[in-house]
Enzyme design. Structure first.
Site, mmCIF file in Angstrom:
data_model
loop_
_atom_site.group_PDB
_atom_site.id
_atom_site.type_symbol
_atom_site.label_atom_id
_atom_site.label_comp_id
_atom_site.label_asym_id
_atom_site.label_seq_id
_atom_site.Cartn_x
_atom_site.Cartn_y
_atom_site.Cartn_z
ATOM 1 N N GLU A 98 0.828 -1.218 0.000
ATOM 2 C CA GLU A 98 0.000 0.000 0.000
ATOM 3 C C GLU A 98 0.855 1.257 0.000
ATOM 4 O O GLU A 98 1.670 1.454 0.913
ATOM 5 C CB GLU A 98 -0.944 -0.001 1.213
ATOM 6 C CG GLU A 98 -1.906 1.180 1.163
ATOM 7 C CD GLU A 98 -2.976 1.149 2.257
ATOM 8 O OE1 GLU A 98 -3.349 0.052 2.698
ATOM 9 O OE2 GLU A 98 -3.416 2.232 2.676
ATOM 10 N N LYS A 278 -7.927 -0.354 11.054
ATOM 11 C CA LYS A 278 -7.293 -0.782 9.800
ATOM 12 C C LYS A 278 -6.007 0.024 9.594
ATOM 13 O O LYS A 278 -4.986 -0.505 9.168
ATOM 14 C CB LYS A 278 -8.280 -0.577 8.641
ATOM 15 C CG LYS A 278 -7.834 -1.196 7.324
ATOM 16 C CD LYS A 278 -6.952 -0.290 6.498
ATOM 17 C CE LYS A 278 -6.600 -0.935 5.168
ATOM 18 N NZ LYS A 278 -5.628 -0.131 4.395
ATOM 19 N N ASP A 294 2.912 -14.586 11.907
ATOM 20 C CA ASP A 294 1.581 -14.937 11.430
ATOM 21 C C ASP A 294 0.642 -13.731 11.576
ATOM 22 O O ASP A 294 0.096 -13.482 12.653
ATOM 23 C CB ASP A 294 1.085 -16.139 12.259
ATOM 24 C CG ASP A 294 -0.292 -16.614 11.862
ATOM 25 O OD1 ASP A 294 -0.993 -15.896 11.127
ATOM 26 O OD2 ASP A 294 -0.674 -17.705 12.313
ATOM 27 N N HIS A 391 -1.186 10.450 -0.398
ATOM 28 C CA HIS A 391 -1.462 9.134 -0.962
ATOM 29 C C HIS A 391 -1.362 9.157 -2.484
ATOM 30 O O HIS A 391 -0.793 8.261 -3.089
ATOM 31 C CB HIS A 391 -2.875 8.747 -0.534
ATOM 32 C CG HIS A 391 -3.217 7.332 -0.779
ATOM 33 N ND1 HIS A 391 -2.700 6.310 -0.026
ATOM 34 C CD2 HIS A 391 -4.016 6.754 -1.700
ATOM 35 C CE1 HIS A 391 -3.180 5.169 -0.466
ATOM 36 N NE2 HIS A 391 -3.973 5.409 -1.481
HETATM 37 C C1 MEV Z 1 -5.818 3.834 4.931
HETATM 38 O O1 MEV Z 1 -5.192 2.630 4.527
HETATM 39 C C2 MEV Z 1 -5.836 3.955 6.444
HETATM 40 C C3 MEV Z 1 -6.658 5.116 7.004
HETATM 41 O O2 MEV Z 1 -7.971 5.073 6.454
HETATM 42 C C4 MEV Z 1 -6.687 4.951 8.500
HETATM 43 C C5 MEV Z 1 -7.648 5.876 9.218
HETATM 44 O O3 MEV Z 1 -8.651 6.302 8.606
HETATM 45 O O4 MEV Z 1 -7.433 6.117 10.423
HETATM 46 C C6 MEV Z 1 -6.065 6.447 6.614
#
Ligand code: MEV
Length: 438
Positions: A98, A278, A294, A391
């Site tokens: 990513e 996430k 793992d 990004h």
């Molecule tokens: C993107 O991979 C992760 C984010 O969405 C985490 C978040 O929103 O805190 C930027």
């Protein structure tokens, strides 16, 4: 591994041929590597070049690690520079596809280091396993387990004596009603420097057989528990709010207050909590993978812990304390520095060397520290300029590479994509085609 040209077909198969091919699926594990390659190539209508790519990435060593082996799937590895934890600066290998994850981890690390750095502690580090029985009561099992606990622990240790030599071993037992007639005998083990899945499962099976004889009942199952409630690690950080803004301290305070609000939202709303976590796992998984551990186990335990009080919540919390933004992340972390894939994947060992981490406690803590830095960078970007700005820079590069740009062409394609309101894969391809015609 070398692909023989026998049976190569880039042609489309007829339905009958595809049916015949599918019949081979039943025998799949008996096929040789060459045969598997041929089946996959025919089924996917792969070109000679694509088939060669599968062969070029295949290795005999990797073939020993998994079943029905076809090829090895590579992911990019980068370094987060730097994560200051307990006064020591670490360069952290991260494996991730990513864009912007490693840049964000590095930026979060830098912000953390602008304060006192990240401070960590291991709350508990015992792996738990379960032997589950049905139609027997807690009282019946406890009558045997409680007075014989020392003997049962020693029986468990006999199933994996080497762990005792290294200072680990079975530590305690607990009997628990699960409801609907199920009872779990929980075994807690110090697995030392190993993640310990095999150690635990060998112990559980030995203990399970013994309990089966005594209780005259076959256990439903004996298996380690990935919930990780006994393997908690905490990382904490405080950052001067002034350092959260690029321009002036007042803006820094605004950013800090918004990060606190973002933290509150992740405690209240499951949807936001999921994305918040996430983001943490973006960093955590990348280190877990780089060190040959793992990541499915780490993911499962993180999310179970996030929902421990019945509602899924953000794993980290942020608050203001005077002129400091204070954050903490507590989550289960139970990795290994010996055994399992840490031993069989050469890059996992090499990455441990780069990390200069020799003990599992430090690796567990560093992984959580990285998760906290990742979270700080994500929240800071989200509540200020947004994440797309950083990004997209990296995303353009990915679009260029995916469109077939050569390394020399990539910067030109990126610059061209930047000038468009809606850069896309199609647009990237058109730019590359034009460059190739020049
Ligand atoms: C993107 O991979 C992760 C984010 O969405 C985490 C978040 O929103 O805190 C930027």
């Amino acid at each position: 591994m070398s692909a023989s040209t026998h049976g190569i077909t880039g042609d489309h198969m007829t339905d009958d041929e595809k049916r015949a091919m599918k019949e081979q699926f039943a025998q799949f594990r008996r096929l040789t590597w060459q045969q598997r390659l041929t089946v996959a190539s025919q089924l996917g209508d792969l070109t000679t070049i694509q088939r060669q790519m599968l062969a070029d990435n295949a290795s005999e060593d990797d073939a020993l690690l998994t079943e029905n082996y076809l090829t090895s799937y590579h992911l990019p590895e980068g370094l987060a520079a730097t994560i200051r934890m307990n006064g020591h600066d670490y360069l952290v290998p991260m494996v991730t596809e990513e864009p912007s994850v490693i840049a964000a981890a590095s930026y979060g690390g830098k912000m953390a280091a602008s304060g006192d750095g990240i401070v960590t502690r291991t709350d508990t580090n015992l792996l738990m396993g379960q032997i589950v029985f049905q139609t027997v009561t807690v009282a019946e099992i406890s009558r045997f387990v409680t007075p014989n606990e020392a003997k049962l622990l020693s029986l468990a240790n006999q199933a994996h004596p080497s762990i005792v030599k290294y200072g680990g071993g079975a530590r305690k037992l607990r009997v628990r009603a699960l409801g609907e007639g199920f009872v779990s005998v929980d075994l807690f083990v110090d697995t030392g420097e190993a993640m310990g899945a095999n150690i635990m499962n060998s112990m559980l099976e030995a203990l399970g057989h013994h309990l089966q004889d005594v209780l005259e009942q076959h256990p439903v199952m004996s298996i380690l528990a990935n919930d990780g409630q006994q393997t908690l690690v905490t990382a904490a950080v405080n950052v001067p709010v002034a350092n959260l803004a690029k321009r002036n301290a007042a803006v820094g305070l605004t950013v800090a207050k918004r990060i606190v609000a973002a933290s509150q939202i992740a405690q209240l709303d499951v949807s936001r909590a999921t994305t918040h976590n996430k983001g943490i796992m973006n960093g955590v998984d990348a280190v877990v993978m780089a060190t040959g551990n793992d990541w499915r186990a780490v993911e499962a335990s993180a999310h179970a812990y996030a929902a421990r009080d019945g509602q899924y919540r953000g794993l980290s919390r942020w608050q203001l304390a005077g002129d400091r933004l204070v954050g903490a992340l507590t989550m289960p972390m139970h990795l290994g520095v010996v055994g399992g894939a840490t031993a069989s994947l050469p890059l996992a060992k090499l990455n441990q060397q780069i990390l200069q981490v020799k003990d599992v406690a430090t690796l567990n803590q560093l992984t959580v520290a990285l998760g906290l830095a990742q979270n700080l960078a994500a929240l800071r970007a989200l509540v200020s300029e947004g994440i797309q700005q950083g990004h997209m820079q990296l995303q353009y590069r990915n679009l260029a590479v995916a469109a077939g740009a050569t390394p020399e062409q990539v910067p030109t394609v990126v610059e061209a994509l930047k000038t468009h309101a809606h850069p896309s894969a199609t647009l990237a391809k058109a730019i590359v085609t034009k460059l190739n015609q020049q």
